[in-house]
Write an enzyme that holds these catalytic residues in place. Sequence first.
Site, PDB file in Angstrom:
ATOM      1  CG  ASP A 220     -20.927   7.450  -5.915  1.00 34.63           C
ATOM      2  OD1 ASP A 220     -20.394   6.812  -6.849  1.00 34.63           O
ATOM      3  OD2 ASP A 220     -21.497   8.549  -6.070  1.00 34.63           O
ATOM      4  CB  VAL A 221     -18.103   2.387  -7.467  1.00 33.52           C
ATOM      5  CG1 VAL A 221     -18.422   1.218  -6.569  1.00 33.52           C
ATOM      6  CG2 VAL A 221     -19.135   2.557  -8.571  1.00 33.52           C
TER       7      VAL A 221
ATOM      8  CE1 TYR B  69     -23.864   1.037 -20.166  1.00 32.97           C
ATOM      9  CE2 TYR B  69     -24.074   0.145 -22.377  1.00 32.97           C
ATOM     10  CZ  TYR B  69     -24.075  -0.036 -21.008  1.00 32.97           C
ATOM     11  OH  TYR B  69     -24.289  -1.287 -20.478  1.00 32.97           O
TER      12      TYR B  69
HETATM   13  P1  NAP Z   1     -29.169  -2.055 -12.750  1.00 34.97           P
HETATM   14  O1  NAP Z   1     -30.250  -3.064 -12.727  1.00 34.97           O
HETATM   15  O2  NAP Z   1     -29.517  -0.619 -12.957  1.00 34.97           O
HETATM   16  O3  NAP Z   1     -28.263  -2.201 -11.424  1.00 34.97           O
HETATM   17  C1  NAP Z   1     -27.151  -1.345 -11.293  1.00 34.97           C
HETATM   18  C2  NAP Z   1     -26.451  -1.632  -9.989  1.00 34.97           C
HETATM   19  O4  NAP Z   1     -25.325  -0.740  -9.885  1.00 34.97           O
HETATM   20  C3  NAP Z   1     -27.317  -1.384  -8.772  1.00 34.97           C
HETATM   21  O5  NAP Z   1     -26.939  -2.263  -7.736  1.00 34.97           O
HETATM   22  C4  NAP Z   1     -26.956   0.058  -8.387  1.00 34.97           C
HETATM   23  O6  NAP Z   1     -27.249   0.296  -7.029  1.00 34.97           O
HETATM   24  C5  NAP Z   1     -25.452   0.038  -8.681  1.00 34.97           C
HETATM   25  N1  NAP Z   1     -24.865   1.363  -8.912  1.00 34.97           N
HETATM   26  C6  NAP Z   1     -25.204   2.277  -9.856  1.00 34.97           C
HETATM   27  N2  NAP Z   1     -24.449   3.390  -9.721  1.00 34.97           N
HETATM   28  C7  NAP Z   1     -23.601   3.168  -8.670  1.00 34.97           C
HETATM   29  C8  NAP Z   1     -22.606   3.941  -8.022  1.00 34.97           C
HETATM   30  N3  NAP Z   1     -22.299   5.189  -8.430  1.00 34.97           N
HETATM   31  N4  NAP Z   1     -21.953   3.402  -6.974  1.00 34.97           N
HETATM   32  C9  NAP Z   1     -22.237   2.149  -6.536  1.00 34.97           C
HETATM   33  N5  NAP Z   1     -23.184   1.361  -7.113  1.00 34.97           N
HETATM   34  C10 NAP Z   1     -23.867   1.879  -8.160  1.00 34.97           C
HETATM   35  O7  NAP Z   1     -28.125  -2.425 -13.931  1.00 34.97           O
HETATM   36  P2  NAP Z   1     -27.798  -3.827 -14.619  1.00 34.97           P
HETATM   37  O8  NAP Z   1     -28.615  -3.944 -15.841  1.00 34.97           O
HETATM   38  O9  NAP Z   1     -27.804  -4.910 -13.619  1.00 34.97           O
HETATM   39  O10 NAP Z   1     -26.300  -3.534 -15.106  1.00 34.97           O
HETATM   40  C11 NAP Z   1     -25.169  -3.924 -14.343  1.00 34.97           C
HETATM   41  C12 NAP Z   1     -23.938  -3.770 -15.215  1.00 34.97           C
HETATM   42  O11 NAP Z   1     -24.070  -4.577 -16.385  1.00 34.97           O
HETATM   43  C13 NAP Z   1     -23.710  -2.343 -15.709  1.00 34.97           C
HETATM   44  O12 NAP Z   1     -22.325  -2.072 -15.734  1.00 34.97           O
HETATM   45  C14 NAP Z   1     -24.269  -2.387 -17.119  1.00 34.97           C
HETATM   46  O13 NAP Z   1     -23.668  -1.430 -17.968  1.00 34.97           O
HETATM   47  C15 NAP Z   1     -23.876  -3.797 -17.533  1.00 34.97           C
HETATM   48  N6  NAP Z   1     -24.673  -4.329 -18.628  1.00 34.97           N
HETATM   49  C16 NAP Z   1     -26.010  -4.556 -18.471  1.00 34.97           C
HETATM   50  C17 NAP Z   1     -26.718  -5.120 -19.525  1.00 34.97           C
HETATM   51  C18 NAP Z   1     -28.178  -5.454 -19.409  1.00 34.97           C
HETATM   52  O14 NAP Z   1     -28.779  -5.866 -20.425  1.00 34.97           O
HETATM   53  N7  NAP Z   1     -28.789  -5.348 -18.269  1.00 34.97           N
HETATM   54  C19 NAP Z   1     -26.084  -5.417 -20.730  1.00 34.97           C
HETATM   55  C20 NAP Z   1     -24.721  -5.145 -20.851  1.00 34.97           C
HETATM   56  C21 NAP Z   1     -24.027  -4.617 -19.788  1.00 34.97           C
HETATM   57  P3  NAP Z   1     -27.514   1.798  -6.444  1.00 34.97           P
HETATM   58  O15 NAP Z   1     -28.351   2.503  -7.458  1.00 34.97           O
HETATM   59  O16 NAP Z   1     -28.157   1.571  -5.132  1.00 34.97           O
HETATM   60  O17 NAP Z   1     -26.167   2.414  -6.295  1.00 34.97           O
END
Ligand code: NAP
Length: 257
Positions: free
Chosen positions: A62-63, A154
């Site tokens: 957990d980061v 956020y």
């Molecule tokens: P996602 O599909 O929900 O994946 C999130 C990842 O982060 C998963 O591997 C999850 O694994 C891990 N995670 C969450 N909480 C954590 C914790 N406390 N400790 C360690 N790992 C954790 O999200 P995503 O859309 O790929 O987003 C990834 C990043 O891109 C985020 O920072 C998000 O804000 C950013 N972002 C996304 C978008 C978009 O359109 N998708 C746009 C702009 C920015 P576990 O749950 O197993 O821990």
Amino acid sequence: MKLKDRVAIVTGGSKGIGWGIVTVFAQEGAKVVVVARDPKAGEQTAEEIRYKGGEAIFVACDVSNEEQVKAMVQKTLDTYGKIDILVNNAGVGTYKSVLDTTSEEWDRCLSIDLKSVFLCSKYVIPHMQAIGKGAIVNISSVHSRATVNSVAPYAASKGGISALTRNMALDYGPVIRVNTISPGWVLTPLIQGIFDNSDNPAEKQRFIEQRQAMKRIGTPEDIGYATAFLASDEASFITGTELFVDGGLTARVEESW
Ligand code: NAP
């Protein structure tokens, strides 16, 4: 190969954008440390990379937890002996206004999205300094620059990541380069969840796609390619910057009249 034999920690590497980053990194020759909480998805992603001939391990962490971050860094060193690249990608969305957000929700979002960048950087940077080189890429969001209603925690986290990136670039250059990538809409489990919560998910997705200059939603690999570039020696004069990988979303000031 851009990242041959580089050791890269990718937080949130099990799914979504993180999956795109670890997949491209492995194709580019990196040894990848997939970091997430859920071992099922994390082990599966690491196994997928190994199956395709790459090198990867999964480390559960957990980061937002300092002790777990320390242990994750140590596990990386025990396995691969060094750390060349850190990608701070793990994050969660909390989509509420200030009045609707509880202080527990605020703390959780800021801990996972922003404090994690501080913690992982704090425990990785000394090992990059020890080898005289390193690259950190922080995954922020378009919300760092412009936002919409009711995403207060956020947007605050993501604005903080972009500011922290600039500060770390100054503090740790010229040895370590630190940059931000700010994605727009990328189709991941997080975004699929937003679509699925709407009345008509397919219609919602089409509506979003039409608002992009590129008329599509990004893929996790789109972010992976940009991250691999910033982490590689091809970006050796780039630090403290924020690269928007958003299909043109932030180029628009408002809908045409
Ligand atoms: P996602 O599909 O929900 O994946 C999130 C990842 O982060 C998963 O591997 C999850 O694994 C891990 N995670 C969450 N909480 C954590 C914790 N406390 N400790 C360690 N790992 C954790 O999200 P995503 O859309 O790929 O987003 C990834 C990043 O891109 C985020 O920072 C998000 O804000 C950013 N972002 C996304 C978008 C978009 O359109 N998708 C746009 C702009 C920015 P576990 O749950 O197993 O821990």
